[in-house]
Design an enzyme around this catalytic site. Structure first.
Site, PDB file in Angstrom:
ATOM      1  N   ASN A  20     -58.933 -16.940  43.724  1.00 12.36           N
ATOM      2  CA  ASN A  20     -59.323 -17.704  44.909  1.00 12.36           C
ATOM      3  C   ASN A  20     -58.302 -17.645  46.038  1.00 12.36           C
ATOM      4  OD1 ASN A  20     -58.046 -19.638  42.769  1.00 12.36           O
ATOM      5  ND2 ASN A  20     -57.590 -20.589  44.741  1.00 12.36           N
ATOM      6  N   TYR A  39     -38.858 -18.108  37.640  1.00  6.84           N
ATOM      7  CA  TYR A  39     -40.083 -17.420  38.050  1.00  6.84           C
ATOM      8  C   TYR A  39     -39.989 -15.930  37.701  1.00  6.84           C
ATOM      9  CZ  TYR A  39     -43.519 -15.053  40.928  1.00  6.84           C
ATOM     10  OH  TYR A  39     -44.538 -14.237  41.346  1.00  6.84           O
TER      11      TYR A  39
END
Length: 316
Positions: A29, A181
């Site tokens: 999305n 990350y």
């Protein structure tokens, strides 16, 4: 997937048809995932957006339909931070087979405070790696049901300078957001290579391919209102960076090629052509630390313990 000749030059703007295929894109999305979904939709395939927020997925689907005539796109609710929900999410796909999954969704935090998933796992490692690890287990029967299928794992150039601490995978000892990350994306990439080794060992028809988008910036990404609006000021200020990096639309190219190109093989790494940062997708040598099978095996075992599932237990 496509029956195009493996000797044909690859054209990122003229993709082969894939009308009978079904592709799942996690995080489809927004960002790179959105552009992967938009580009795959242009092939005639059915593209499923896996999204934690179905309202945002509806906006993304409307954007794709506005740009791709006849796009076959739909969404399923998928929260990679909630391991207990993944089996139900896969069942909601309601398909008999899956030709490819693009493991794209991810969390990147700048907040200096360490955060956890509802399962008590560090949020970035738990979502980016463990969520996709567990999702693969539930998807494997659908992937195996397709004549050929691919698991495409989207890593990050940020992982190139990182190394896994197998004794502190969840960053309990020294949490630093950017490093954590990078390590979570490195874990994803190591998993992608190890998955392919295990699939080959059992003679599976499923292949696992690892890609990375290089340097992909919002400021160089074309507008997809209301998902993303590129202002003139942002475009002008980012112009010098375009010599080295690119937009997220181009960052999607390696993943799209890994899904569609019949010349791509399991166990390969694909990224941008120019210094691994920008340009059309090409195969590149696997980074040395991605080829350490001992590290990969230990990560796999730890991931099984942390998720309670084993993607390799169900032959593809």
């Amino acid at each position: 997937m496509s029956s195009a000749s493996s000797t044909s030059p690859w054209n990122v703007r003229r993709l082969p048809r894939a009308d009978s295929s079904v592709f799942l894109v996690t995080g489809g999305n927004a960002g790179i995932g959105y552009f992967v979904a938009e580009q795959l939709s242009a092939t005639g395939a059915t593209v499923v957006l896996g999204s934690r927020n179905l309202t945002k997925a509806e906006v993304a689907m409307a954007s794709i339909r506005a740009r791709v005539v006849g796009a076959r796109v739909r969404a399923v609710q998928l929260d990679l931070a909630d391991l207990s929900s993944l089996q139900t999410a896969v069942e909601s796909l309601e398909v008999e087979g899956l030709n490819a999954v693009v493991h794209n969704a991810g969390v990147a935090l700048d907040d200096p405070s360490r955060r956890e998933t509802g399962d008590g796992r560090e949020l970035m490692f738990g979502t980016n790696h463990l969520g996709h690890f567990a999702l693969t287990r539930w998807l494997m029967p659908l992937l195996a049901a397709a004549p050929t299928a691919r698991v495409v794992t989207v890593g990050s150039f940020a992982a190139k300078s990182e190394r896994l601490d197998l004794n502190d995978l969840q960053s309990w000892k020294d949490y630093q957001p950017k490093r954590t990350y990078g390590r979570s994306k490195l874990a994803q990439m190591v998993f992608g290579f190890e998955l392919d080794r295990r699939l080959r060992a059992v003679g599976s028809t499923v292949a696992s391919v690892v890609v990375h988008p290089g340097g992909a910036l919002d400021s160089l990404t074309p507008s997809r209102a209301p998902l993303h609006v590129q202002t003139t000021g942002a475009r002008l200020s980012a112009a010098p960076a375009a010599l080295l990096v690119q937009g997220k639309n181009a960052g999607a190219w390696p993943a799209v090629r890994a899904v569609l190109d019949p010349a791509v093989r399991g166990g390969q790494l694909w990224g941008p052509r120019v210094f691994g940062l920008r340009g059309e997708p090409r195969r590149e040598p696997a980074w040395n630390h991605l080829a350490d099978t001992a590290v990969a095996a230990r990560l796999w075992d730890a991931s099984c313990d942390l998720t309670g599932v084993d993607p390799g237990a169900i032959p593809g």
